[in-house]
Design a protein around this motif. Structure first.
Motif, PDB file in Angstrom:
ATOM      1  N   VAL A   1       0.837  -1.201   0.000  1.00 26.20           N
ATOM      2  CA  VAL A   1       0.000   0.000   0.000  1.00 26.20           C
ATOM      3  C   VAL A   1       0.873   1.253   0.000  1.00 26.20           C
ATOM      4  O   VAL A   1       0.622   2.206  -0.751  1.00 26.20           O
ATOM      5  N   ILE A   2       1.910   1.271   0.833  1.00 25.83           N
ATOM      6  CA  ILE A   2       2.783   2.441   0.924  1.00 25.83           C
ATOM      7  C   ILE A   2       3.493   2.699  -0.404  1.00 25.83           C
ATOM      8  O   ILE A   2       3.555   3.842  -0.878  1.00 25.83           O
ATOM      9  N   LEU A   3       4.000   1.644  -1.022  1.00 28.96           N
ATOM     10  CA  LEU A   3       4.650   1.802  -2.324  1.00 28.96           C
ATOM     11  C   LEU A   3       3.647   2.231  -3.394  1.00 28.96           C
ATOM     12  O   LEU A   3       3.937   3.092  -4.229  1.00 28.96           O
ATOM     13  N   GLY A   4       2.471   1.615  -3.365  1.00 28.82           N
ATOM     14  CA  GLY A   4       1.453   1.962  -4.352  1.00 28.82           C
ATOM     15  C   GLY A   4       0.999   3.398  -4.227  1.00 28.82           C
ATOM     16  O   GLY A   4       0.734   4.071  -5.231  1.00 28.82           O
ATOM     17  N   ARG A   5       0.898   3.887  -3.000  1.00 28.90           N
ATOM     18  CA  ARG A   5       0.533   5.288  -2.795  1.00 28.90           C
ATOM     19  C   ARG A   5       1.549   6.207  -3.457  1.00 28.90           C
ATOM     20  O   ARG A   5       1.190   7.196  -4.105  1.00 28.90           O
ATOM     21  N   ARG A   6       2.824   5.877  -3.305  1.00 27.89           N
ATOM     22  CA  ARG A   6       3.867   6.692  -3.922  1.00 27.89           C
ATOM     23  C   ARG A   6       3.827   6.578  -5.442  1.00 27.89           C
ATOM     24  O   ARG A   6       3.879   7.584  -6.154  1.00 27.89           O
ATOM     25  N   ASP A   7       3.709   5.362  -5.944  1.00 28.12           N
ATOM     26  CA  ASP A   7       3.724   5.150  -7.390  1.00 28.12           C
ATOM     27  C   ASP A   7       2.529   5.809  -8.072  1.00 28.12           C
ATOM     28  O   ASP A   7       2.637   6.265  -9.212  1.00 28.12           O
ATOM     29  N   ARG A   8       1.394   5.857  -7.370  1.00 27.00           N
ATOM     30  CA  ARG A   8       0.182   6.419  -7.960  1.00 27.00           C
ATOM     31  C   ARG A   8      -0.058   7.877  -7.551  1.00 27.00           C
ATOM     32  O   ARG A   8      -1.078   8.453  -7.884  1.00 27.00           O
ATOM     33  N   ASP A   9       0.910   8.454  -6.847  1.00 23.10           N
ATOM     34  CA  ASP A   9       0.877   9.867  -6.473  1.00 23.10           C
ATOM     35  C   ASP A   9      -0.411  10.197  -5.715  1.00 23.10           C
ATOM     36  O   ASP A   9      -1.221  11.021  -6.131  1.00 23.10           O
ATOM     37  N   LEU A  10      -0.546   9.545  -4.544  1.00 23.26           N
ATOM     38  CA  LEU A  10      -1.717   9.756  -3.689  1.00 23.26           C
ATOM     39  C   LEU A  10      -1.253  10.233  -2.306  1.00 23.26           C
ATOM     40  O   LEU A  10      -1.493   9.575  -1.284  1.00 23.26           O
ATOM     41  N   PRO A  11      -0.581  11.364  -2.226  1.00 29.13           N
ATOM     42  CA  PRO A  11       0.023  11.791  -0.959  1.00 29.13           C
ATOM     43  C   PRO A  11      -0.984  12.113   0.132  1.00 29.13           C
ATOM     44  O   PRO A  11      -0.635  12.117   1.320  1.00 29.13           O
ATOM     45  N   ALA A  12      -2.240  12.407  -0.219  1.00 33.55           N
ATOM     46  CA  ALA A  12      -3.245  12.754   0.788  1.00 33.55           C
ATOM     47  C   ALA A  12      -3.843  11.525   1.467  1.00 33.55           C
ATOM     48  O   ALA A  12      -4.591  11.657   2.431  1.00 33.55           O
TER      49      ALA A  12
END
Length: 309
Positions: free
Chosen positions: A178-189
């Motif tokens: 999840v943490i990597l996917g958040r970064r890869d998909r640019d979901l910082p919020a």
């Protein structure tokens, strides 16, 4: 869901003190909130697992919401659990939480019913459509028997349905995905919070935003010290604090073979708060078996070893 800054830091799931006749002890509850705020926590989560939400009738849930939100008065964000079996039931809790002034809501996947991942997505979309505050997914497969996948969570985050995750799955690889996917998909919020009291330093090192620790009721100062050490990159201090808290967490096992694991843990948290003078009674909700005098003596020993009494 409305736009909001991502939640981070230490957000304890607040225990629900009860009187001996099992009404909500509002005086103890406000003292517990003060204890947590004095510890420097960044937010509060009411009506979660450590709050015994599954055992509380709706009138008790409303009392908890009104008491905590009224006492906090906006000093920190307050998340409210809206946990129930299916979306129509959850929506009723959402309305009550939003009406009371909750800053965010927390929901699990459906349970009791057997649902497909596509139906779980509909569940969260339905909940979000009835709230104007951020919705946090609570990944708790041990209780709801469904694992929230990284793809499902991130897709819903990209849609604006989810504002964050409380991960109590015990799946460290899944958390990292999840943490990597958040970064890869640019979901910082999209906030990622671990629900594991025992691996907080590891989760923060991986990039989690914070922790929702049941043991944080007992020792909020310790979890705040851990989080602050990690935030400044002092991983040696963070590890040392985590190891101290790891030893303290052994108090959840004092009930041994004569009660359920949940009864033992929740009873130990409440006994510790009672012994620390924060709450008036260590009463747990029915049908949980209460700790006996020997169990409470063991809790006292753990608190003493941790220099908390």
């Amino acid at each position: 869901m409305t736009d909001a800054a991502p939640l981070s830091g230490v957000v304890p799931p607040v225990c629900t003190p009860l009187t001996p006749d099992r009404e909500v002890d509002t005086a103890s509850l406000t003292r517990l909130v003060d204890h947590l705020l004095d510890g420097g926590v960044n937010g509060l989560f009411v009506l979660g697992s450590s709050s015994e939400a599954a055992f509380l009738p709706d009138r008790h849930r409303r009392t908890v919401l009104d008491t905590v939100l009224g006492h906090v008065a906006g000093r920190v964000p307050v998340l409210a659990g809206v946990i129930d079996m299916t979306a129509p039931r959850v929506v009723d809790h959402v309305r009550a939480a939003v009406r009371a002034g909750a800053d965010g809501i927390v929901a699990t996947a459906p349970f009791y019913t057997r649902t497909h991942p596509s139906e779980i997505a509909v569940h969260f979309r339905t909940i979000a459509a009835h709230a104007d505050v951020p919705l946090y997914a609570y990944d708790l497969p041990v209780s709801v028997h469904s694992k929230l996948t990284a793809d499902l969570l991130l897709d819903l985050a990209a849609e604006g349905v989810l504002g964050g995750l409380k991960d109590s799955s015990g799946d460290e690889a899944g958390l990292r995905e999840v943490i990597l996917g958040r970064r890869d998909r640019d979901l910082p919020a999209f906030s990622v919070l671990t629900g594991s009291e025992l691996t907080v330093d590891s989760a923060l090192w991986m990039g989690a935003d914070g922790v929702v620790p049941g043991l944080g009721n007992v020792d909020p100062h310790g979890y705040v010290r851990l989080y602050q050490a990690a935030a400044r990159g002092d991983w040696e201090t963070a590890r040392a604090e985590q190891e101290r808290l790891f030893r303290l967490f052994r108090l959840v096992h004092v009930g041994g073979p004569h009660m359920g694991r949940g009864s033992s843990a929740l009873g130990a948290f409440k006994a510790a708060l009672f012994l620390r003078g924060v709450i008036d009674h260590p009463t747990t909700a029915l049908p949980q078996i209460p700790l006996d005098d020997d169990d409470i003596s063991q809790v006292r020993k753990y608190l003493s070893e941790a220099a908390l009494i």
